[in-house]
Design a protein around this motif. Sequence first.
Motif, PDB file in Angstrom:
ATOM      1  N   PHE A 137       0.834  -1.281  -0.097  1.00 55.93           N
ATOM      2  CA  PHE A 137       0.013  -0.025   0.029  1.00 55.93           C
ATOM      3  C   PHE A 137       0.767   1.204  -0.180  1.00 55.93           C
ATOM      4  O   PHE A 137       0.460   2.410  -0.319  1.00 55.93           O
ATOM      5  N   ALA A 138       1.949   1.159   0.530  1.00 54.10           N
ATOM      6  CA  ALA A 138       2.831   2.326   0.410  1.00 54.10           C
ATOM      7  C   ALA A 138       3.559   2.712  -0.793  1.00 54.10           C
ATOM      8  O   ALA A 138       3.835   3.710  -1.259  1.00 54.10           O
ATOM      9  N   ALA A 139       3.991   1.428  -1.383  1.00 48.97           N
ATOM     10  CA  ALA A 139       4.782   1.689  -2.614  1.00 48.97           C
ATOM     11  C   ALA A 139       4.135   1.146  -4.179  1.00 48.97           C
ATOM     12  O   ALA A 139       4.843   1.268  -5.140  1.00 48.97           O
ATOM     13  N   GLY A 140       2.904   0.616  -4.017  1.00 53.63           N
ATOM     14  CA  GLY A 140       2.367   0.222  -5.345  1.00 53.63           C
ATOM     15  C   GLY A 140       2.340  -1.128  -5.557  1.00 53.63           C
ATOM     16  O   GLY A 140       3.235  -1.765  -4.819  1.00 53.63           O
ATOM     17  N   GLU A 151       0.090   2.555 -13.573  1.00 52.64           N
ATOM     18  CA  GLU A 151       1.236   3.153 -13.021  1.00 52.64           C
ATOM     19  C   GLU A 151       1.348   2.155 -11.698  1.00 52.64           C
ATOM     20  O   GLU A 151       1.058   2.107 -10.700  1.00 52.64           O
ATOM     21  N   TRP A 152       2.130   1.117 -12.135  1.00 50.38           N
ATOM     22  CA  TRP A 152       2.633  -0.160 -10.999  1.00 50.38           C
ATOM     23  C   TRP A 152       3.387   0.553 -10.017  1.00 50.38           C
ATOM     24  O   TRP A 152       3.131  -0.073  -8.989  1.00 50.38           O
ATOM     25  N   GLU A 153       4.219   1.414 -10.324  1.00 55.47           N
ATOM     26  CA  GLU A 153       5.034   1.999  -9.108  1.00 55.47           C
ATOM     27  C   GLU A 153       4.496   3.030  -8.287  1.00 55.47           C
ATOM     28  O   GLU A 153       5.058   3.662  -7.271  1.00 55.47           O
ATOM     29  N   SER A 154       3.203   3.345  -8.367  1.00 56.53           N
ATOM     30  CA  SER A 154       2.516   4.440  -7.738  1.00 56.53           C
ATOM     31  C   SER A 154       1.415   3.630  -6.530  1.00 56.53           C
ATOM     32  O   SER A 154       0.718   2.718  -6.779  1.00 56.53           O
ATOM     33  N   PRO A 155       1.440   4.332  -5.439  1.00 59.81           N
ATOM     34  CA  PRO A 155       0.436   3.776  -4.277  1.00 59.81           C
ATOM     35  C   PRO A 155      -0.856   4.421  -4.734  1.00 59.81           C
ATOM     36  O   PRO A 155      -1.879   3.953  -4.094  1.00 59.81           O
ATOM     37  N   VAL A 156      -0.913   5.513  -5.600  1.00 61.93           N
ATOM     38  CA  VAL A 156      -2.461   5.914  -5.984  1.00 61.93           C
ATOM     39  C   VAL A 156      -2.355   6.007  -7.795  1.00 61.93           C
ATOM     40  O   VAL A 156      -2.441   6.956  -8.202  1.00 61.93           O
ATOM     41  N   PRO A 157      -2.219   4.750  -8.336  1.00 61.61           N
ATOM     42  CA  PRO A 157      -1.972   4.765  -9.790  1.00 61.61           C
ATOM     43  C   PRO A 157      -3.277   5.032 -10.664  1.00 61.61           C
ATOM     44  O   PRO A 157      -4.329   4.913 -10.090  1.00 61.61           O
TER      45      PRO A 157
END
Lengths: 393, 288
Positions: free
Chosen positions: A36-39, B154-160
Amino acid sequence: MSHDTPAPVGGRIVSPFLSGLLGLMALAGLLLLWRFAAGLGAVTALNDGYPWGLWIAFDVVVGTALACGGYAVAILVYILNRGEYHPLVRPAVLTSALGYTLAGAAIVIDVGRYWNLFLIPVRPWTWNLHSPLLEVALCVMAYIVVLWIELSPALFEKWRASGDEARAQKGERWLGVWGKIAAFVIALGLLLPTMHQSSLGTVMMLAGHKLHPLWNTPMLPLLFLVSCIGMGYGVVIFESAVSGAVFGRPRHTAMLAKLSGAMVVVLGLYLVLRFADVVIRGKLGLLFRDGYSLLFWLEIALFAAPMVMLMDAGRRRNFPTLFRAATLMLLAGAVYRFDTYLVAFRPGAQWAYFPSLWEILITAGVVAVEIAAYIVIVKRFPVLAGGRSAESA
Amino acid sequence: MSVDRRTFLKGAAVAAAAGAAEVQAAHPAPEPPSDAVGMLYDATLCIGCKTCVVACREANGLKPVTPDWTDGLWDAPPGLDEHTKNVIELYREGDEQSYVKRQCMHCVDPGCVAACPVKALEKRKFGIVTWDGDRCIGCRYCQVACPYEVPKFEWESPVPKIVKCELCLHRIEEGGQPACCEVCPRGAIIYGTRKELLAEAKRRIAAKPDLYVQKVYGEHDGGGTQVLYVSHVPFEKLGLPVLGERGAAAATRSVQGTIYKGFVAPVALYAILAGVIIRNRRSGGGEA
């Protein structure tokens, strides 16, 4: 107390096994903080070609099918009026409630914008009524609530037997309420899985040419529905065997042997539908061509094996045979679902997917929660039929 | 209250039969919207200069993609990704070669729109498929459903977010055109209404029948697209899939739409189930 009356198993909650489960949960919890922090990219091997992986294919699609015991047994007991299977209902509803709740949790973990997920029920103007996934989302949310309501009599009975007079009265009163609404709740508990288990098949129709033609067919909803009922019976037999061995409960072998007769019918129906579909769509040529052909035959073998094993009514009463057949049934349904969602899904040669260790550990954590909750609930609440005391009496 | 099972069964059977008869009639393939705009890509004209890729980044505020081998000096996206809504790819086989531009096709009957449970992706103004982040739950079903593999996550984002070409709608609304079309030095990608572009594509093919493949990709493919392609090499070699005239969206809708037409079948089934359960419980079969 009769053999058929549900009673708490009792005994100590804490055990080395449960501690192991707690350890898995703690590890998965840490990994989830990271997710949840890093995606999603930080913990999963998912990518733009394979946007769905282990969590959707196993935790949700296979997981909810493994949680179809409550559905499959309810069809027998309440629709086909086979009251003799009644002792199987409550444990089946418990595994269903736990399975669906955890599948719901897996969806929250998997979706990228979970904060909007919770708004679906209150924003009907955003509903795309043509989307099979909307149907799945709404039905699963509703079914989780229905399953816990179906299980609530276990709590009311615990109150009634508590010895505390006020509490016993409250239990009695709520059991009365349940008696009045039961038929309508149970009917909902049959309607909702019929809808979303079939829709889980329809979902993959939209993958179009990316899903191999042996799997992509307008029959997907029917194949998913029929196979989930077979898995429901399989899981009831499997669970009876395990809880019988672990908690020393009666195994109901005669009853399960009869139940497995229903499984034979369902398996036969599935196989007829699967082959008829391939013939009608003119895809027979694909059955002897490549790796996908082999995969198809592997599935067929997994579905056919338990049917053949249980065809003879005499062999059904042999518990080891019954247990092996049920396990194969579960494997068959699970492999069919995995193939449809992952293995036969071909986004293009430049993409590859195999679940990361973290993904697998989070799935293990989800399963651990399910097993731990099952143990705690059957030890403290009247779920499993007939206890040791009842047997010795 | 007694419930007559036979009445329900009869009603359900009639409803099912009527539903089946209406499958095809109720789900005709959609037509392009009357205000549909789009683009025409001519593979015979494209020289692979990637000016359009740079212009797309500027117009949409996307950062360059510089893989390690570029030492951070060149913008060289290997394909569409969460930073790249438009890309030029090269197809080469022996002496035959061609560039191909990839971006959202803005389908007439888009798989992503059919898939999206919450109408985050919809055909909005001018038939352009746009994304609404206030609705999107990030389920990525659009990625599963897109036959062209266009929507990116956006795989690397916590809010993709979901990232895809929206045909520079913000520029079109100000009377402009998509950035890629504006800058192309060869006119290999041009902007217009779908109707104009289809006529232009057919005119080009007719004028040089020896040069072009005798087909406009996107006229009917997968139910049609608003971005059209003409080419000197077969379209499947450019990575444009063979889809037939009815896309997966139409096929799925006819199944899902038939089962759930007017929500009659679920309601009828619920009534039957409740009726049977009440009857059985009364006869003492399945006490709760």
